[in-house]
Design an enzyme around this catalytic site. Sequence first.
Site, PDB file in Angstrom:
ATOM      1  N   THR A 180     -15.574 -15.347  25.827  1.00 59.93           N
ATOM      2  CA  THR A 180     -16.769 -14.768  25.224  1.00 59.93           C
ATOM      3  C   THR A 180     -17.989 -14.950  26.115  1.00 59.93           C
ATOM      4  O   THR A 180     -18.143 -15.973  26.780  1.00 59.93           O
ATOM      5  CB  THR A 180     -17.048 -15.371  23.832  1.00 59.93           C
ATOM      6  OG1 THR A 180     -15.948 -15.085  22.985  1.00 59.93           O
ATOM      7  CG2 THR A 180     -18.301 -14.829  23.199  1.00 59.93           C
ATOM      8  N   ARG A 208      -6.868  -9.192  14.298  1.00 61.53           N
ATOM      9  CA  ARG A 208      -7.716 -10.394  14.175  1.00 61.53           C
ATOM     10  C   ARG A 208      -9.094 -10.167  14.815  1.00 61.53           C
ATOM     11  O   ARG A 208      -9.221  -9.651  15.909  1.00 61.53           O
ATOM     12  CB  ARG A 208      -7.016 -11.570  14.861  1.00 61.53           C
ATOM     13  CG  ARG A 208      -7.790 -12.890  14.768  1.00 61.53           C
ATOM     14  CD  ARG A 208      -8.638 -13.161  15.994  1.00 61.53           C
ATOM     15  NE  ARG A 208      -9.358 -14.420  15.878  1.00 61.53           N
ATOM     16  CZ  ARG A 208     -10.336 -14.798  16.719  1.00 61.53           C
ATOM     17  NH1 ARG A 208     -10.703 -14.019  17.696  1.00 61.53           N
ATOM     18  NH2 ARG A 208     -10.942 -15.950  16.553  1.00 61.53           N
ATOM     19  N   GLY A 210     -12.838 -12.305  15.489  1.00 67.57           N
ATOM     20  CA  GLY A 210     -13.513 -13.605  15.436  1.00 67.57           C
ATOM     21  C   GLY A 210     -14.954 -13.475  14.996  1.00 67.57           C
ATOM     22  O   GLY A 210     -15.338 -12.520  14.308  1.00 67.57           O
ATOM     23  N   ASP A 211     -15.764 -14.431  15.386  1.00 67.19           N
ATOM     24  CA  ASP A 211     -17.165 -14.473  14.948  1.00 67.19           C
ATOM     25  C   ASP A 211     -18.087 -13.569  15.767  1.00 67.19           C
ATOM     26  O   ASP A 211     -19.167 -13.200  15.304  1.00 67.19           O
ATOM     27  CB  ASP A 211     -17.689 -15.914  15.044  1.00 67.19           C
ATOM     28  CG  ASP A 211     -17.603 -16.451  16.470  1.00 67.19           C
ATOM     29  OD1 ASP A 211     -16.521 -16.289  17.101  1.00 67.19           O
ATOM     30  OD2 ASP A 211     -18.598 -17.000  16.974  1.00 67.19           O
ATOM     31  N   THR A 231     -20.162 -19.130  21.113  1.00 65.90           N
ATOM     32  CA  THR A 231     -18.806 -19.074  21.666  1.00 65.90           C
ATOM     33  C   THR A 231     -18.017 -20.266  21.141  1.00 65.90           C
ATOM     34  O   THR A 231     -18.562 -21.371  21.046  1.00 65.90           O
ATOM     35  CB  THR A 231     -18.801 -19.083  23.200  1.00 65.90           C
ATOM     36  OG1 THR A 231     -17.434 -19.177  23.643  1.00 65.90           O
ATOM     37  CG2 THR A 231     -19.593 -20.238  23.801  1.00 65.90           C
ATOM     38  N   GLY A 234     -13.594 -18.983  16.666  1.00 64.60           N
ATOM     39  CA  GLY A 234     -14.247 -18.018  15.783  1.00 64.60           C
ATOM     40  C   GLY A 234     -14.046 -18.246  14.303  1.00 64.60           C
ATOM     41  O   GLY A 234     -14.975 -18.054  13.512  1.00 64.60           O
TER      42      GLY A 234
END
Length: 314
Positions: A180, A208, A210-211, A231, A234
Site C-alpha cells: 500500500t 476481498r 481491505g481498508d 497501511t 486492513g
Amino acid sequence: MKQHAIAIHGGAGTILRSLMSSEKERSYKKGLEDAILAGDKILSNGGSALDAVELAVRALEDNPLFNAGKGAVFTNEGKNEMDASIMDGRNLMAGAVSGIQNIKNPISLSRAVMEKSEHVYLSGLGAKQFADKMKFEYTPDEYFYVQQRFDQLQSAKESDTMVLDHTGDSLEHGEKKFGTVGAVALDVHGNIAAATSTGGMTNKKFGRVGDSPIIGAGTYANNNTCAISCTGHGEFFIRAVVAYDISCLMEYKGLSLKAACDIVVNQKLVTFGGEGGLVAIDAKGNIELPFNSEGMYRGMKKSDGELYLGIYKD
Ligand code: ASP
C-alpha cells in the site's frame, strides 16, 4: 508565503535493517524521494493538496517496488485487483474504487469518481465501465506482471494462505511488509487532503477488499482535524475505523494530532492486534508518521524543512 507540507508512506511491516541490502534500501528511498518531490513541486507552486497527494501516489503506483499500480500483488486467480481512495479536507468530498483491473493509476480513477460522478465508491465491473466512460486508457495485464509478485503468489498458494504483501515466510528473506502507498498534504491555502492506493493481499479471494478504499478506515481528510492515509492489516483497520477515529479524537476531545495518533496506533490498534501504521497531517502543518510494526517506508517534507526519509523504527 504560508507553509506547505507533504508526507507519504510505501507500506509498513517487519522491515528490518538486517534483512535489507544497501542497494534495495537505496531503491526504496529513491522511490519515496521521487514521490515526495513530485508532490512538493505542486505545493511550492501554490497548487492544491489534492493535486499533490494524487501526484505523489501516482509516482508510487508507477514504481514496481510498492504494492499499488504497477507493483500490485496477485489475487488467487492471478489477476491484479486494485483499490484506491482520495479525500479533500476542504469540503469532505471523497472518491474510491475497489477491485479494479487494467487501470495504470487507480488513484486518478478514484479522483474521477469524486469529481465526475455523483457517487463516492465504485467497485469492480461498474468501476471499469465508469473508467471507460471517463476515457481512462486500458493498461494490459503484462504491465502489471512483476516476477517477484508472481512468485509470492505461488508461495502463498502452496501454503494456502492469504498474504499481506511480504508476510513472514515470504521470498524476501523473511521480510514482512504490508504494501500500500499513501500521501497526505497541506497546501498554502490551508487545505489538506489524503490519498491511498493498494493491490491488497497476495492470493486474496472472493473479492476481498481491505481498508484502503474505505473512507474513514484507510483514508480520511477534514480541514478542521487532519488528513490520514493508512497501511497495515486492513481487516483490523476497518474494524477500528482508524482514520476517522483519529479525526474524532481531535474534533470531540480536542486532542493534538500527535496525541490522537499515539492513542489509535500505539494503544488501541496494538491491543486490538492490528499491525501497521499511517501518515497524518493537520492544517497547521504538524506531521505524524506513527507505526506499531518493525518498520514503515515513509517520508516527509515541510516548506521550511529538509526532506526526511525513514524505513526502520529508529
Ligand atoms: N491495508 C491494505 C489492505 O489490507 C494492505 C496494506 O496496507 O498493505 O488491503
